[in-house]
Design a protein around this motif. Structure first.
Motif, PDB file in Angstrom:
ATOM      1  N   PRO A   2       0.808  -1.222   0.000  1.00  0.00           N
ATOM      2  CA  PRO A   2       0.000   0.000   0.000  1.00  0.00           C
ATOM      3  C   PRO A   2       0.841   1.270   0.000  1.00  0.00           C
ATOM      4  O   PRO A   2       2.043   1.255   0.216  1.00  0.00           O
ATOM      5  N   TYR A   3       0.162   2.352  -0.216  1.00  0.00           N
ATOM      6  CA  TYR A   3       0.757   3.678  -0.051  1.00  0.00           C
ATOM      7  C   TYR A   3       0.512   4.107   1.389  1.00  0.00           C
ATOM      8  O   TYR A   3      -0.351   3.564   2.087  1.00  0.00           O
ATOM      9  N   VAL A   4       1.288   5.073   1.845  1.00  0.00           N
ATOM     10  CA  VAL A   4       1.221   5.502   3.235  1.00  0.00           C
ATOM     11  C   VAL A   4       1.317   7.027   3.298  1.00  0.00           C
ATOM     12  O   VAL A   4       2.038   7.644   2.519  1.00  0.00           O
ATOM     13  N   VAL A   5       0.542   7.616   4.208  1.00  0.00           N
ATOM     14  CA  VAL A   5       0.595   9.053   4.427  1.00  0.00           C
ATOM     15  C   VAL A   5       1.660   9.313   5.489  1.00  0.00           C
ATOM     16  O   VAL A   5       1.692   8.640   6.521  1.00  0.00           O
ATOM     17  N   VAL A   6       2.518  10.286   5.218  1.00  0.00           N
ATOM     18  CA  VAL A   6       3.633  10.571   6.125  1.00  0.00           C
ATOM     19  C   VAL A   6       3.498  11.961   6.763  1.00  0.00           C
ATOM     20  O   VAL A   6       2.528  12.677   6.529  1.00  0.00           O
ATOM     21  N   GLU A  30      -8.131  14.746  12.838  1.00  0.00           N
ATOM     22  CA  GLU A  30      -8.329  16.173  13.064  1.00  0.00           C
ATOM     23  C   GLU A  30      -7.397  17.031  12.211  1.00  0.00           C
ATOM     24  O   GLU A  30      -7.806  18.055  11.682  1.00  0.00           O
ATOM     25  N   ASN A  31      -6.125  16.585  12.050  1.00  0.00           N
ATOM     26  CA  ASN A  31      -5.207  17.417  11.280  1.00  0.00           C
ATOM     27  C   ASN A  31      -4.342  16.664  10.274  1.00  0.00           C
ATOM     28  O   ASN A  31      -3.334  17.183   9.814  1.00  0.00           O
ATOM     29  N   MET A  32      -4.754  15.453   9.915  1.00  0.00           N
ATOM     30  CA  MET A  32      -4.076  14.724   8.838  1.00  0.00           C
ATOM     31  C   MET A  32      -4.983  13.605   8.336  1.00  0.00           C
ATOM     32  O   MET A  32      -6.000  13.300   8.947  1.00  0.00           O
ATOM     33  N   LEU A  33      -4.590  13.005   7.236  1.00  0.00           N
ATOM     34  CA  LEU A  33      -5.284  11.848   6.683  1.00  0.00           C
ATOM     35  C   LEU A  33      -4.397  10.631   6.830  1.00  0.00           C
ATOM     36  O   LEU A  33      -3.181  10.751   6.978  1.00  0.00           O
ATOM     37  N   VAL A  34      -4.989   9.448   6.787  1.00  0.00           N
ATOM     38  CA  VAL A  34      -4.233   8.194   6.734  1.00  0.00           C
ATOM     39  C   VAL A  34      -4.851   7.293   5.678  1.00  0.00           C
ATOM     40  O   VAL A  34      -6.000   7.488   5.275  1.00  0.00           O
ATOM     41  N   ILE A  35      -4.082   6.307   5.254  1.00  0.00           N
ATOM     42  CA  ILE A  35      -4.539   5.307   4.291  1.00  0.00           C
ATOM     43  C   ILE A  35      -4.659   3.972   5.008  1.00  0.00           C
ATOM     44  O   ILE A  35      -3.738   3.559   5.705  1.00  0.00           O
ATOM     45  N   HIS A  36      -5.785   3.303   4.820  1.00  0.00           N
ATOM     46  CA  HIS A  36      -5.967   1.963   5.402  1.00  0.00           C
ATOM     47  C   HIS A  36      -5.146   0.978   4.567  1.00  0.00           C
ATOM     48  O   HIS A  36      -5.446   0.767   3.386  1.00  0.00           O
ATOM     49  N   PRO A  37      -4.121   0.360   5.155  1.00  0.00           N
ATOM     50  CA  PRO A  37      -3.235  -0.505   4.372  1.00  0.00           C
ATOM     51  C   PRO A  37      -3.902  -1.760   3.813  1.00  0.00           C
ATOM     52  O   PRO A  37      -3.460  -2.280   2.796  1.00  0.00           O
ATOM     53  N   ASP A  38      -4.977  -2.209   4.442  1.00  0.00           N
ATOM     54  CA  ASP A  38      -5.669  -3.403   3.947  1.00  0.00           C
ATOM     55  C   ASP A  38      -6.661  -3.074   2.839  1.00  0.00           C
ATOM     56  O   ASP A  38      -7.156  -3.971   2.162  1.00  0.00           O
ATOM     57  N   GLU A  39      -6.978  -1.809   2.661  1.00  0.00           N
ATOM     58  CA  GLU A  39      -7.921  -1.392   1.627  1.00  0.00           C
ATOM     59  C   GLU A  39      -7.228  -0.825   0.396  1.00  0.00           C
ATOM     60  O   GLU A  39      -7.781  -0.854  -0.693  1.00  0.00           O
ATOM     61  N   CYS A  40      -6.030  -0.277   0.574  1.00  0.00           N
ATOM     62  CA  CYS A  40      -5.287   0.323  -0.536  1.00  0.00           C
ATOM     63  C   CYS A  40      -4.939  -0.756  -1.554  1.00  0.00           C
ATOM     64  O   CYS A  40      -4.440  -1.825  -1.205  1.00  0.00           O
ATOM     65  N   ILE A  41      -5.204  -0.459  -2.824  1.00  0.00           N
ATOM     66  CA  ILE A  41      -4.915  -1.439  -3.888  1.00  0.00           C
ATOM     67  C   ILE A  41      -3.627  -1.119  -4.633  1.00  0.00           C
ATOM     68  O   ILE A  41      -3.341  -1.691  -5.671  1.00  0.00           O
ATOM     69  N   ALA A  54       3.085  14.141   0.591  1.00  0.00           N
ATOM     70  CA  ALA A  54       3.001  13.407   1.847  1.00  0.00           C
ATOM     71  C   ALA A  54       2.514  11.980   1.683  1.00  0.00           C
ATOM     72  O   ALA A  54       2.202  11.317   2.666  1.00  0.00           O
ATOM     73  N   ILE A  55       2.436  11.494   0.458  1.00  0.00           N
ATOM     74  CA  ILE A  55       2.021  10.113   0.203  1.00  0.00           C
ATOM     75  C   ILE A  55       3.188   9.397  -0.454  1.00  0.00           C
ATOM     76  O   ILE A  55       3.711   9.856  -1.471  1.00  0.00           O
ATOM     77  N   LYS A  56       3.575   8.277   0.146  1.00  0.00           N
ATOM     78  CA  LYS A  56       4.731   7.526  -0.338  1.00  0.00           C
ATOM     79  C   LYS A  56       4.379   6.047  -0.481  1.00  0.00           C
ATOM     80  O   LYS A  56       3.553   5.530   0.274  1.00  0.00           O
ATOM     81  N   PRO A  57       5.029   5.333  -1.416  1.00  0.00           N
ATOM     82  CA  PRO A  57       4.842   3.880  -1.472  1.00  0.00           C
ATOM     83  C   PRO A  57       5.532   3.267  -0.258  1.00  0.00           C
ATOM     84  O   PRO A  57       6.597   3.729   0.153  1.00  0.00           O
ATOM     85  N   ASP A  58       4.927   2.264   0.324  1.00  0.00           N
ATOM     86  CA  ASP A  58       5.513   1.699   1.545  1.00  0.00           C
ATOM     87  C   ASP A  58       6.798   0.913   1.283  1.00  0.00           C
ATOM     88  O   ASP A  58       7.403   0.397   2.212  1.00  0.00           O
ATOM     89  N   THR A  59       7.221   0.860   0.035  1.00  0.00           N
ATOM     90  CA  THR A  59       8.483   0.194  -0.288  1.00  0.00           C
ATOM     91  C   THR A  59       9.694   1.088   0.003  1.00  0.00           C
ATOM     92  O   THR A  59      10.817   0.606   0.015  1.00  0.00           O
ATOM     93  N   GLU A  60       9.458   2.386   0.231  1.00  0.00           N
ATOM     94  CA  GLU A  60      10.558   3.277   0.591  1.00  0.00           C
ATOM     95  C   GLU A  60      11.037   2.926   1.997  1.00  0.00           C
ATOM     96  O   GLU A  60      10.232   2.615   2.880  1.00  0.00           O
ATOM     97  N   GLU A  64       8.214   2.377   8.121  1.00  0.00           N
ATOM     98  CA  GLU A  64       7.509   1.441   8.991  1.00  0.00           C
ATOM     99  C   GLU A  64       6.684   2.140  10.080  1.00  0.00           C
ATOM    100  O   GLU A  64       5.526   1.778  10.315  1.00  0.00           O
ATOM    101  N   PRO A  65       7.257   3.152  10.767  1.00  0.00           N
ATOM    102  CA  PRO A  65       6.436   3.833  11.790  1.00  0.00           C
ATOM    103  C   PRO A  65       5.190   4.498  11.206  1.00  0.00           C
ATOM    104  O   PRO A  65       4.141   4.540  11.846  1.00  0.00           O
ATOM    105  N   TRP A  66       5.300   4.998   9.988  1.00  0.00           N
ATOM    106  CA  TRP A  66       4.154   5.643   9.351  1.00  0.00           C
ATOM    107  C   TRP A  66       3.124   4.613   8.904  1.00  0.00           C
ATOM    108  O   TRP A  66       1.918   4.865   8.968  1.00  0.00           O
ATOM    109  N   LEU A  67       3.569   3.461   8.472  1.00  0.00           N
ATOM    110  CA  LEU A  67       2.639   2.394   8.113  1.00  0.00           C
ATOM    111  C   LEU A  67       1.855   1.969   9.354  1.00  0.00           C
ATOM    112  O   LEU A  67       0.636   1.777   9.299  1.00  0.00           O
TER     113      LEU A  67
END
Length: 112
Positions: A2-6, A30-41, A54-60, A64-67
């Protein structure tokens, strides 16, 4: 994968990404968004839409802390699929270091 918001989403919270997501896997705090890792395609259409980069592929490496943060808060924050206005002071916070420690809020946003 998945992608991840950092960190740079914190206090910027641009929402261009939510409108292009084909599976509605963004959740609003309240002040950021996140991506659900099990829903991201892993389609990647959200990444170039983020003005704050602020969106990165989780392969970078080092994400890990952001995931973990994305996975944790996607379970309790409301889903968001409609773009709202960014905070009035978002440009002041774009690129500012140390936002996680100084500004992160675990409180949910309002969602759709």
């Amino acid at each position: 994968m998945p992608y991840v918001v950092v960190e740079n989403c914190i206090k910027c919270k641009y929402m261009d990404c939510v409108e292009v997501c084909p599976v509605d896997c963004f959740y609003e705090g309240e002040n950021m968004l996140v991506i659900h890792p099990d829903e991201c395609i892993d389609c990647g259409v959200c990444e170039p839409e983020c003005p704050a980069e602020a969106i990165k592929p989780d392969t970078e490496s080092g994400l890990e802390p952001w995931l973990e943060l994305n996975a944790k808060y996607a379970k309790s924050w409301p889903n968001i699929s409609v773009k709202k206005e960014a905070p009035a002071d978002s440009k002041e916070f774009d690129g500012k270091p140390g936002k996680l420690e100084a500004y992160f809020s675990p409180n949910p946003g309002s969602g759709d």
